[in-house]
Scaffold this active site. Structure first.
Site, PDB file in Angstrom:
ATOM      1  N   TYR A 110     -14.955  -5.835   7.198  1.00  0.00           N
ATOM      2  CA  TYR A 110     -13.721  -5.101   7.479  1.00  0.00           C
ATOM      3  C   TYR A 110     -13.308  -5.273   8.930  1.00  0.00           C
ATOM      4  O   TYR A 110     -12.147  -5.580   9.239  1.00  0.00           O
ATOM      5  CB  TYR A 110     -13.923  -3.621   7.153  1.00  0.00           C
ATOM      6  CG  TYR A 110     -12.719  -2.753   7.469  1.00  0.00           C
ATOM      7  CD1 TYR A 110     -11.608  -2.758   6.624  1.00  0.00           C
ATOM      8  CD2 TYR A 110     -12.700  -1.936   8.585  1.00  0.00           C
ATOM      9  CE1 TYR A 110     -10.497  -1.966   6.901  1.00  0.00           C
ATOM     10  CE2 TYR A 110     -11.600  -1.140   8.877  1.00  0.00           C
ATOM     11  CZ  TYR A 110     -10.503  -1.155   8.029  1.00  0.00           C
ATOM     12  OH  TYR A 110      -9.413  -0.379   8.321  1.00  0.00           O
TER      13      TYR A 110
ATOM     14  N   GLY B 197       0.827  -1.198   0.000  1.00  0.00           N
ATOM     15  CA  GLY B 197       0.000   0.000   0.000  1.00  0.00           C
ATOM     16  C   GLY B 197       0.864   1.252   0.000  1.00  0.00           C
ATOM     17  O   GLY B 197       0.447   2.309   0.482  1.00  0.00           O
TER      18      GLY B 197
END
Length: 285
Positions: free
Chosen positions: A164, A20
């Site tokens: 999540y 990321g």
């Protein structure tokens, strides 16, 4: 007296893998590691254009910065990232996993496809990558550090973050298991759990899933105790502390990094409104 290591940076000569790493927290971490003396950085992300631009901005004579385009939802992409790290640098001192997907999903509408994607990127990928970097660190007798990025949502989270929150909660067990398994190899593993953060991806998520309009950030920040959402550079300092020798022998820790204290105070929040249920969610389950 400042130590020699500190004088030349807490990560002098170190090699790091950052997933990321093309934007947001991942980029801020890579930038901080570079400032702390990194000799090599491998950024992994999905957008080649963003990733190559990020690597170019971090590259300097004393620091080789490279980018690998990869979709970590696929196990072969994780294997490719480890192979690239080993081929390019031959070792690894720190691995920071910032890659994650944050799509919304409730008990009523989360699809099997979202469950699969969420667990693949947010749980399986950091697990496979941690295995890979641990093998390299052990082979090279490196006193290494692994930093996984969780979330305060891992404590349960709001109803709209069911998959999540579940994925981030799984990282608690992963962190402690890895930390215990690897401590005799002097490889430390810690989990940092941020609260609401101001990142480019958060803007996309707010507009895509929550119907946010221009000015949403300013309105949200006005309600926060410290008057702002968390900014990536400030939390990157803590990540880099955990990712370098600055944190000593600290391992197996789960650190919450937010502007509230969960479970403290005397206010009791009501549960969610009845809202939509299974009959009108449109789910095929």
């Amino acid at each position: 007296m400042v130590s020699e290591t500190r004088a030349c940076g807490s990560f002098a000569g170190g090699i790091a893998l950052v997933t990321g790493g093309s934007q947001g927290l991942g980029y801020a971490v890579a930038e901080r590691l570079g400032a702390e003396g990194a000799a090599g950085l491998l950024l992994v992300g999905r957008s080649r254009a963003k990733g190559e631009a990020a690597a170019a901005s971090l590259r300097k004579p004393a620091c080789r910065a490279e980018f690998l385009a990869a979709d970590l939802a696929h196990s072969d992409a994780c294997e490719a990232a480890i192979a690239a790290l080993d081929e390019m640098f031959g070792t690894c001192h720190s691995f920071v996993n910032c890659a994650a997907i944050t799509d919304r999903g409730t008990v009523w509408d989360t699809t099997p496809e979202l469950w699969d994607a969420m667990l693949a990127v947010n749980v399986r990928a950091p697990g496979l990558l941690s295995q890979g970097v641990a093998r390299i660190m052990a082979r090279e007798s490196v006193d290494g550090a692994i930093v996984l990025i969780g979330s305060i949502a891992g404590r349960g989270g709001p109803p709209k973050l069911l998959p999540y929150a579940t994925s981030k909660g799984a990282l608690v067990a992963m962190t402690r298991n890895l930390a215990f398994a690897l401590m005799r190899h002097r490889i430390r593993v810690n989990l940092l759990c941020p609260g609401w953060m101001d990142t480019p991806n958060e803007d996309v998520v707010q507009r895509t899933f929550d119907g946010a309009t221009d000015g949403w950030l300013e309105r949200a920040e006005a309600e926060m105790p410290f008057g702002r959402l968390i900014k990536p550079p400030e939390i990157a300092r803590t990540v880099v502390h955990l990712a370098t020798a600055e944190s000593g022998m600290m391992t197996g820790a789960v650190v919450e990094w937010d502007q509230t204290v969960l479970g403290a105070g005397d206010s009791v929040l009501p549960g969610p409104e009845l809202g939509e249920g299974p009959s009108d969610s449109g789910s095929s389950l």
